[in-house]
Write a protein that holds these residues in place. Structure first.
Motif, mmCIF file in Angstrom:
data_model
loop_
_atom_site.group_PDB
_atom_site.id
_atom_site.type_symbol
_atom_site.label_atom_id
_atom_site.label_comp_id
_atom_site.label_asym_id
_atom_site.label_seq_id
_atom_site.Cartn_x
_atom_site.Cartn_y
_atom_site.Cartn_z
ATOM 1 N N VAL A 131 11.765 16.123 40.966
ATOM 2 C CA VAL A 131 12.742 17.144 40.570
ATOM 3 C C VAL A 131 14.134 16.652 40.901
ATOM 4 C CG1 VAL A 131 13.538 19.486 40.921
ATOM 5 C CG2 VAL A 131 11.114 18.983 40.971
ATOM 6 N N PHE B 179 18.236 17.894 40.653
ATOM 7 C CA PHE B 179 19.155 18.968 40.312
ATOM 8 C C PHE B 179 20.540 18.417 40.039
ATOM 9 C CE2 PHE B 179 16.145 21.898 42.645
ATOM 10 C CZ PHE B 179 15.676 22.458 41.465
ATOM 11 N N ASP C 273 9.703 14.398 48.843
ATOM 12 C CA ASP C 273 10.196 14.602 47.477
ATOM 13 C C ASP C 273 11.359 15.592 47.409
ATOM 14 O OD1 ASP C 273 8.566 16.595 48.257
ATOM 15 O OD2 ASP C 273 7.241 16.547 46.517
ATOM 16 N N ALA C 274 11.432 16.488 48.422
ATOM 17 C CA ALA C 274 12.505 17.471 48.390
ATOM 18 C C ALA C 274 13.878 16.811 48.527
ATOM 19 C CB ALA C 274 12.314 18.490 49.501
ATOM 20 N N ILE D 204 20.551 22.567 34.627
ATOM 21 C CA ILE D 204 19.597 23.663 34.459
ATOM 22 C C ILE D 204 19.203 23.806 32.986
ATOM 23 C CG2 ILE D 204 19.253 26.144 34.747
ATOM 24 C CD1 ILE D 204 19.456 25.038 37.401
ATOM 25 N N LEU E 67 16.738 21.202 32.225
ATOM 26 C CA LEU E 67 15.495 21.585 32.898
ATOM 27 C C LEU E 67 14.767 22.651 32.095
ATOM 28 C CD1 LEU E 67 13.711 21.727 35.395
ATOM 29 C CD2 LEU E 67 15.473 23.006 36.541
ATOM 30 N N TYR F 206 13.156 31.531 32.491
ATOM 31 C CA TYR F 206 12.868 30.315 33.242
ATOM 32 C C TYR F 206 11.848 30.587 34.356
ATOM 33 C CZ TYR F 206 14.363 26.777 36.727
ATOM 34 O OH TYR F 206 14.430 25.802 37.674
ATOM 35 N N ILE F 207 12.087 31.680 35.119
ATOM 36 C CA ILE F 207 11.174 32.004 36.225
ATOM 37 C C ILE F 207 9.782 32.325 35.681
ATOM 38 C CG2 ILE F 207 10.687 33.729 37.999
ATOM 39 C CD1 ILE F 207 13.667 33.823 38.556
ATOM 40 N N VAL G 173 8.033 29.094 34.712
ATOM 41 C CA VAL G 173 7.570 28.331 35.884
ATOM 42 C C VAL G 173 6.331 28.981 36.482
ATOM 43 C CG1 VAL G 173 8.157 27.632 38.225
ATOM 44 C CG2 VAL G 173 9.835 27.397 36.434
ATOM 45 N N LEU H 270 11.329 24.112 50.173
ATOM 46 C CA LEU H 270 12.770 23.895 50.258
ATOM 47 C C LEU H 270 13.416 24.938 49.372
ATOM 48 C CD1 LEU H 270 15.046 22.317 51.373
ATOM 49 C CD2 LEU H 270 14.932 20.794 49.457
ATOM 50 N N PHE I 261 15.911 26.599 47.349
ATOM 51 C CA PHE I 261 17.180 26.407 46.652
ATOM 52 C C PHE I 261 17.873 27.734 46.357
ATOM 53 C CE2 PHE I 261 15.506 22.222 46.096
ATOM 54 C CZ PHE I 261 16.624 21.428 46.087
ATOM 55 N N HIS J 58 4.918 21.698 45.241
ATOM 56 C CA HIS J 58 6.312 21.428 45.579
ATOM 57 C C HIS J 58 7.226 21.483 44.367
ATOM 58 C CE1 HIS J 58 5.810 19.688 49.778
ATOM 59 N NE2 HIS J 58 4.692 20.285 49.440
ATOM 60 N N VAL J 59 6.764 20.923 43.249
ATOM 61 C CA VAL J 59 7.618 20.892 42.057
ATOM 62 C C VAL J 59 7.916 22.320 41.596
ATOM 63 C CG1 VAL J 59 7.736 20.224 39.649
ATOM 64 C CG2 VAL J 59 6.901 18.610 41.341
ATOM 65 N N MET K 141 10.415 24.160 43.892
ATOM 66 C CA MET K 141 11.829 23.821 43.726
ATOM 67 C C MET K 141 12.376 24.417 42.438
ATOM 68 S SD MET K 141 12.346 20.014 45.191
ATOM 69 C CE MET K 141 10.796 19.196 45.041
ATOM 70 N N LEU K 142 11.600 24.296 41.345
ATOM 71 C CA LEU K 142 12.058 24.848 40.069
ATOM 72 C C LEU K 142 12.230 26.360 40.184
ATOM 73 C CD1 LEU K 142 9.883 22.892 37.495
ATOM 74 C CD2 LEU K 142 12.144 22.353 38.365
ATOM 75 N N LEU K 143 11.260 27.005 40.812
ATOM 76 C CA LEU K 143 11.294 28.464 40.930
ATOM 77 C C LEU K 143 12.479 28.924 41.752
ATOM 78 C CD1 LEU K 143 9.928 31.216 40.550
ATOM 79 C CD2 LEU K 143 8.811 30.827 42.721
ATOM 80 N N MET L 120 15.237 27.458 42.387
ATOM 81 C CA MET L 120 16.490 27.230 41.670
ATOM 82 C C MET L 120 16.692 28.319 40.617
ATOM 83 S SD MET L 120 19.170 25.609 41.684
ATOM 84 C CE MET L 120 19.778 23.974 41.862
#
Lengths: 347, 287
Positions: free
Chosen positions: A58, A60, A114-115, A243, A246, A295-296, A299, B35, B37, B90-91, B94-96, B98
């Motif tokens: 990921v 940003f 990865d973070a 974004i 993304l 988006y949410i 995901v 993490l 965001f 994890h992916v 982070m996407l969520l 954000m």
């Protein structure tokens, strides 16, 4: 199987034909600009897909590459002169810059959890944004600056075909990359990093390769975007640009490349539509809120993206139809990942 | 000399507000390896709710309390409804988060508009003391005291209470904690809400410190908090405290000489720490 492949090829050919003929059907500047926008954003979203969809990283701060590409071309054309040499030099310079920044950010953060990559790309993108805002005497700050491009490039139709060509070329190259042995290792890392490492692959190097490819591609998209707009302002470096990319990637379905193209078309069309509506109904000025909710939801509930959900549906229908015609065929739909299957077929 | 003391108190005060943001971020990451965001959004909501309630009631205590409450409620709702669905991925996390940052930030614009607002001080905290030529601004001292007191409280909760023991054990090994019969999901929700409340408190204090609040403050301060946790070590309590003070002082000093370079120097600091000690100054030693 064969049925589906034929259908895909026919559909693709028809689509390409239609897209190539749009400039003959309309001479509306707005339509051509919108389509060109979609092509360039598709390149940008595909570059994001290499990271997110194919490697599971990921970022940003992807706007950093996009924006610096636009700035490099813009600054060169403005201060050195609007010639073809400068245009080509500018594009090359932005590709090299993208490569170097990607390697720098990758080697700073990819060795750790990865973070960290997400945080560090975000931090550096903000840094570039602040720099573009503060170095007012060069960049024009928030207002940005406009610049001239070579005569031929300011022709909308020429630029339309140029960006369509760039899109086709990038799609082909990235497709070959994802199907190459290195590309397959990236997908292995996405699926299970420990296992890829246990198999003897240097995970860090492959991740670095992935960020380099994504960075260079994003820089290309950015430099072409700058040429299209003939104007650069700090907004090309903002988090919103990342974004958007993304969103395009995950709406279309990450890890497919073509999903990014579809996502770019969808997001750009809707954005265009909402911007138009916002002029009439002020309520629509808050459309980022709606995008955020979409988006949410994607995901959380459609992690494969809308394209996968749709192609899963058509596949089931095709399968049922085929099963009726030839009951001996024991192919089951959705067993393999789309992207992997496409590659396997070629071999 | 005066200028330096002035800069130092300013730096520590800003550092304390950032600490309140960073410590929640760090503990949440340590415990649930999320993490977050969206953490800067809690900070921003704290700042806006604080300024809003203070404007309505003229009571600063009430303003801080309601900011903390709103922060905790938003944190709890967000954790229960969305983040709890993606634990372990994890992916998606982070996407969520954000995406949540985006939505919470836009909602601030819906309620309070997209422009910069002023965030006033209460009368009894305005002004400064003059101690033999050294000028100490009251509100900065207040910020430092509140920050230090909160840091101490968080430290005592972590070290002395049953909940703190569970959290520290959870950082080491969540599965084992669960095997001992503790509902770790409840602890997760609680810690998330607690972290969000701390961030909101940080925001509510930061507002009057700078004098103005804007919809971009969430992301800006979140970035500083990230720098803090990378320098201090993600998941470390002491790391976030030392890192925050360091980042606060660096920011204040650099802004004095070269305002444009404040963020750049902090990012450079982070890059150097990453190169020399990738886990941060206090990383890997637990909370």
């Amino acid at each position: 199987m064969k049925m589906k492949k034929k259908l895909t090829v026919v559909l693709l050919a028809v689509l390409l034909f239609l897209v190539a003929f749009i400039p003959f059907l309309t001479d509306s500047r707005a339509t051509l600009n919108l389509m060109t926008h979609i092509f360039l954003w598709a390149i940008f979203a595909m570059s994001y897909d290499i990271l997110l969809g194919y490697t599971g990283i990921v970022s940003f701060g992807h706007a950093l590459f996009f924006g610096s590409g636009a700035y490099i071309v813009g600054l060169l054309l403005k201060y050195v002169g609007a010639s073809w040499t400068n245009t080509i030099l500018g594009i090359l310079a932005s590709l090299i810059f993208g490569l170097l920044v990607a390697l720098l950010l990758g080697s700073l953060s990819l060795r750790i959890r990865d973070a960290y990559f997400a945080m560090i790309t975000l931090a550096f993108a903000e840094l570039f944004l602040v720099a573009a805002l503060k170095l007012r005497w060069i960049t024009g700050g928030e207002d940005g600056f406009s610049f001239r491009v070579p005569e031929l490039l300011s022709n909308r139709v020429v630029f339309y075909y140029l960006s369509l060509g760039a899109l086709i070329l990038t799609t082909f190259l990235l497709y070959r990359f994802t199907c190459s042995p290195a590309g397959r290792v990236l997908q292995a890392i996405r699926e299970n990093e420990q296992r890829a490492e246990a198999l003897g692959y240097d995970v860090f190097r492959y991740k670095l390769l992935s960020t380099a490819v994504a960075g260079v591609t994003a820089s290309l998209a950015g430099s072409l975007f700058g040429l299209q707009m003939r104007f650069v302002s700090a907004s090309v470096l903002s988090l919103e640009k990342t974004i958007d990319a993304l969103l395009m990637t995950i709406i279309g379905g990450s890890g497919t490349l073509y999903g990014a193209i579809i996502g770019s078309a969808l997001v750009n069309l809707v954005q265009d539509w909402f911007t138009g509506l916002a002029r009439v109904y002020p309520l629509f000025e808050r459309w980022p809120l709606l995008f955020g909710f979409v988006y949410i939801i994607i995901v959380l509930f459609f992690p494969g993206g809308l394209v996968r959900a749709f192609s899963g549906m058509t596949e089931t229908i095709l399968f049922k139809w085929q099963a009726r015609r030839n009951p001996a065929d024991n192919y089951t739909p959705g067993k393999q990942d789309d992207a992997v299957r496409v590659c396997l077929k070629r071999r | 000399m005066d200028a330096y003391i002035n800069l130092l108190t300013n730096g520590i005060a800003t550092g304390m507000a950032i600490f309140l943001l960073a410590v929640g971020l760090s503990i949440i990451f340590g415990l649930m390896s999320v993490l977050n965001f969206a953490h800067g959004a809690f900070f921003m909501w704290g700042a806006y709710v604080g300024a809003w309630i203070f404007g309505l009631t003229k009571s600063f205590t009430l303003a801080l309390t309601s900011a903390v409450l709103v922060g905790a409620i938003i944190g709890l709702v967000v954790e229960r409804s969305t983040i709890s669905r993606v634990y372990g991925n994890h992916v998606s996390q982070m996407l969520l988060t954000m995406g949540l940052m985006l939505v919470l930030g836009e909602m601030v614009k819906v309620f309070w508009g997209p422009n910069i607002l002023t965030s006033p001080l209460p009368a009894y905290l305005a002004g400064s003391w003059d101690l033999n030529g050294v000028i100490i601004i009251k509100y900065r001292l207040f910020t430092i005291i509140v920050g230090a007191a909160t840091a101490l409280a968080v430290y005592l909760i972590l070290k002395r209470t049953r909940l703190g023991i569970i959290v520290r054990a959870g950082v080491e090994n969540p599965e084992m904690v669960q095997a001992l019969g503790i509902d770790i999901r409840k602890v997760f929700s609680l810690v998330f809400a607690f972290g969000a409340a701390l961030a909101a408190l940080g925001g509510a204090i930061m507002g009057p410190l700078g004098g103005s609040i804007s919809p971009t403050m969430g992301l800006e301060n979140q970035l500083l908090a990230f720098i803090v946790v990378v320098i201090g070590g993600l998941g470390s309590f002491i790391g976030s405290l030392i890192g925050a003070i360091l980042v606060g002082i660096t920011g204040a000093l650099v802004s004095w000489f070269l305002p444009e370079a404040a963020l750049a120097v902090n990012i450079l600091l982070m890059a150097v720490v990453l190169l020399l000690r990738p886990t941060g100054l206090f990383g890997g030693s637990g909370l």
